[in-house]
Scaffold this motif. Structure first.
Motif, PDB file in Angstrom:
ATOM      1  N   ALA A 127      25.818  47.585  47.348  1.00 54.18           N
ATOM      2  CA  ALA A 127      24.553  48.190  47.771  1.00 54.18           C
ATOM      3  C   ALA A 127      24.273  49.465  46.980  1.00 54.18           C
ATOM      4  O   ALA A 127      23.772  50.439  47.511  1.00 54.18           O
ATOM      5  CB  ALA A 127      24.565  48.463  49.274  1.00 54.18           C
ATOM      6  N   GLY A 128      24.662  49.464  45.702  1.00 54.85           N
ATOM      7  CA  GLY A 128      24.411  50.619  44.845  1.00 54.85           C
ATOM      8  C   GLY A 128      25.358  51.777  45.071  1.00 54.85           C
ATOM      9  O   GLY A 128      25.188  52.850  44.497  1.00 54.85           O
ATOM     10  N   VAL A 129      26.374  51.594  45.895  1.00 58.55           N
ATOM     11  CA  VAL A 129      27.323  52.656  46.229  1.00 58.55           C
ATOM     12  C   VAL A 129      28.627  52.412  45.485  1.00 58.55           C
ATOM     13  O   VAL A 129      29.174  51.306  45.526  1.00 58.55           O
ATOM     14  CB  VAL A 129      27.599  52.682  47.751  1.00 58.55           C
ATOM     15  CG1 VAL A 129      28.647  53.712  48.102  1.00 58.55           C
ATOM     16  CG2 VAL A 129      26.312  52.938  48.521  1.00 58.55           C
ATOM     17  N   SER A 130      29.116  53.440  44.781  1.00 53.98           N
ATOM     18  CA  SER A 130      30.428  53.343  44.138  1.00 53.98           C
ATOM     19  C   SER A 130      31.504  53.403  45.212  1.00 53.98           C
ATOM     20  O   SER A 130      31.424  54.203  46.140  1.00 53.98           O
ATOM     21  CB  SER A 130      30.621  54.497  43.151  1.00 53.98           C
ATOM     22  OG  SER A 130      29.704  54.383  42.102  1.00 53.98           O
ATOM     23  N   LEU A 131      32.502  52.568  45.056  1.00 51.69           N
ATOM     24  CA  LEU A 131      33.567  52.487  46.050  1.00 51.69           C
ATOM     25  C   LEU A 131      34.861  53.061  45.499  1.00 51.69           C
ATOM     26  O   LEU A 131      35.117  53.009  44.300  1.00 51.69           O
ATOM     27  CB  LEU A 131      33.790  51.030  46.438  1.00 51.69           C
ATOM     28  CG  LEU A 131      32.570  50.304  46.995  1.00 51.69           C
ATOM     29  CD1 LEU A 131      32.877  48.832  47.199  1.00 51.69           C
ATOM     30  CD2 LEU A 131      32.118  50.939  48.296  1.00 51.69           C
ATOM     31  N   SER A 132      35.674  53.570  46.401  1.00 58.37           N
ATOM     32  CA  SER A 132      36.990  54.074  45.992  1.00 58.37           C
ATOM     33  C   SER A 132      37.978  53.851  47.127  1.00 58.37           C
ATOM     34  O   SER A 132      37.610  53.554  48.257  1.00 58.37           O
ATOM     35  CB  SER A 132      36.923  55.552  45.611  1.00 58.37           C
ATOM     36  OG  SER A 132      36.571  56.353  46.717  1.00 58.37           O
ATOM     37  N   ILE A 133      39.240  54.032  46.774  1.00 64.51           N
ATOM     38  CA  ILE A 133      40.335  53.804  47.711  1.00 64.51           C
ATOM     39  C   ILE A 133      41.339  54.935  47.563  1.00 64.51           C
ATOM     40  O   ILE A 133      41.526  55.458  46.473  1.00 64.51           O
ATOM     41  CB  ILE A 133      40.981  52.421  47.431  1.00 64.51           C
ATOM     42  CG1 ILE A 133      41.800  51.936  48.618  1.00 64.51           C
ATOM     43  CG2 ILE A 133      41.795  52.404  46.190  1.00 64.51           C
ATOM     44  CD1 ILE A 133      41.037  51.027  49.518  1.00 64.51           C
ATOM     45  N   SER A 134      41.946  55.337  48.661  1.00 60.71           N
ATOM     46  CA  SER A 134      43.042  56.297  48.628  1.00 60.71           C
ATOM     47  C   SER A 134      44.305  55.553  49.025  1.00 60.71           C
ATOM     48  O   SER A 134      44.272  54.658  49.873  1.00 60.71           O
ATOM     49  CB  SER A 134      42.781  57.449  49.597  1.00 60.71           C
ATOM     50  OG  SER A 134      41.654  58.189  49.178  1.00 60.71           O
ATOM     51  N   ILE A 135      45.433  55.935  48.381  1.00 64.14           N
ATOM     52  CA  ILE A 135      46.674  55.191  48.582  1.00 64.14           C
ATOM     53  C   ILE A 135      47.838  56.154  48.791  1.00 64.14           C
ATOM     54  O   ILE A 135      48.029  57.086  48.011  1.00 64.14           O
ATOM     55  CB  ILE A 135      46.974  54.269  47.377  1.00 64.14           C
ATOM     56  CG1 ILE A 135      45.810  53.311  47.122  1.00 64.14           C
ATOM     57  CG2 ILE A 135      48.281  53.505  47.596  1.00 64.14           C
ATOM     58  CD1 ILE A 135      45.933  52.466  45.865  1.00 64.14           C
ATOM     59  N   GLY A 136      48.615  55.896  49.829  1.00 63.93           N
ATOM     60  CA  GLY A 136      49.869  56.602  50.061  1.00 63.93           C
ATOM     61  C   GLY A 136      51.019  55.701  49.654  1.00 63.93           C
ATOM     62  O   GLY A 136      50.999  54.494  49.925  1.00 63.93           O
TER      63      GLY A 136
END
Length: 175
Positions: A127-136
Motif C-alpha cells: 500500500a505504498g508503505v516501506s516495510l521493515s523488521i526488527s530482530i533479536g
C-alpha cells in the motif's frame, strides 16, 4: 485408512498458520523443544532469531488488515528463501515470528538476520508503505537449551532494536 488420513490432515491444520502456511506457535514450540534436546545432547550450538514487524499496527490501521496480511506473507516469503533445511520457522502470533537455527554461531545467525532484514526492507512495499523488521538474536551459549530462556533473551535484543530506531538486528547479551 481414511480415518488416519483425516486425523493426519487435522493434525497438520492444527500446526499450520492458515495465512502464511508456516508453522504456528504450537508447531514452533514442539519442533524447537525437540531440536533443543537433540542439540544439547550433542553439544551443538543453537541460535534463535525473534522477529517483529515494525509499525505493523499503523499499517493495519491506515491501510486495512488485507495490507497487513500481505506484509506478513511477504516477510515469510523472504525468510523462507534464506533459511536452510533443518531450520525451524514459525509465527508466534500477530506480527511476531521466530527462527531456530541449529549448528549456528551467534555471529552467523546475526549475519542471517541482517540478510533477512535488509532483503525484506529493500523489496517490501505494501500500500505504498516501506516495510521493515526488527530482530533479536540469542544463542544457546548464553541462554542454554531452554526455549523459554532463548525467547526471553532474544526478546531483550528485539526490544533493544526497537529502542534504537527499529529496522535492525541486535545480539542480546545476558544481564
Amino acid at each position: 485408512m481414511v480415518q488416519q488420513r483425516t486425523e493426519r490432515r487435522y493434525r497438520q491444520a492444527s500446526l499450520t498458520d492458515s495465512l502464511t502456511g508456516i508453522g504456528n506457535r504450537r508447531s514452533f514450540v514442539e519442533d524447537s523443544e525437540n531440536m533443543l534436546r537433540h542439540c544439547q545432547v550433542q553439544h551443538r550450538p543453537v541460535t534463535l532469531l525473534l522477529c517483529d514487524m515494525d509499525n505493523f499496527k499503523q499499517l493495519n490501521d491506515r491501510h486495512g488488515h488485507q495490507s497487513g496480511d500481505h506484509a506478513l506473507v511477504a516477510f515469510c516469503d523472504v525468510t523462507i528463501m534464506r533459511l536452510r533445511k533443518g531450520d525451524i520457522f514459525g509465527r508466534l502470533g500477530g506480527e511476531e515470528f521466530a527462527c531456530l537455527l541449529p549448528d549456528t554461531t551467534t555471529e552467523a545467525a546475526y549475519q542471517m538476520a541482517e540478510r533477512i532484514r535488509k532483503e525484506f526492507a529493500s523489496c517490501s512495499r505494501v500500500a505504498g508503505v516501506s516495510l521493515s523488521i526488527s530482530i533479536g538474536v540469542a544463542s544457546s551459549a548464553e541462554a542454554g537449551y531452554v526455549l523459554d530462556s532463548l525467547i526471553a533473551l532474544a526478546d531483550k535484543g528485539l526490544y533493544e532494536a526497537k529502542g534504537l530506531g527499529k529496522n535492525r538486528s541486535v545480539i542480546s547479551q545476558p544481564i
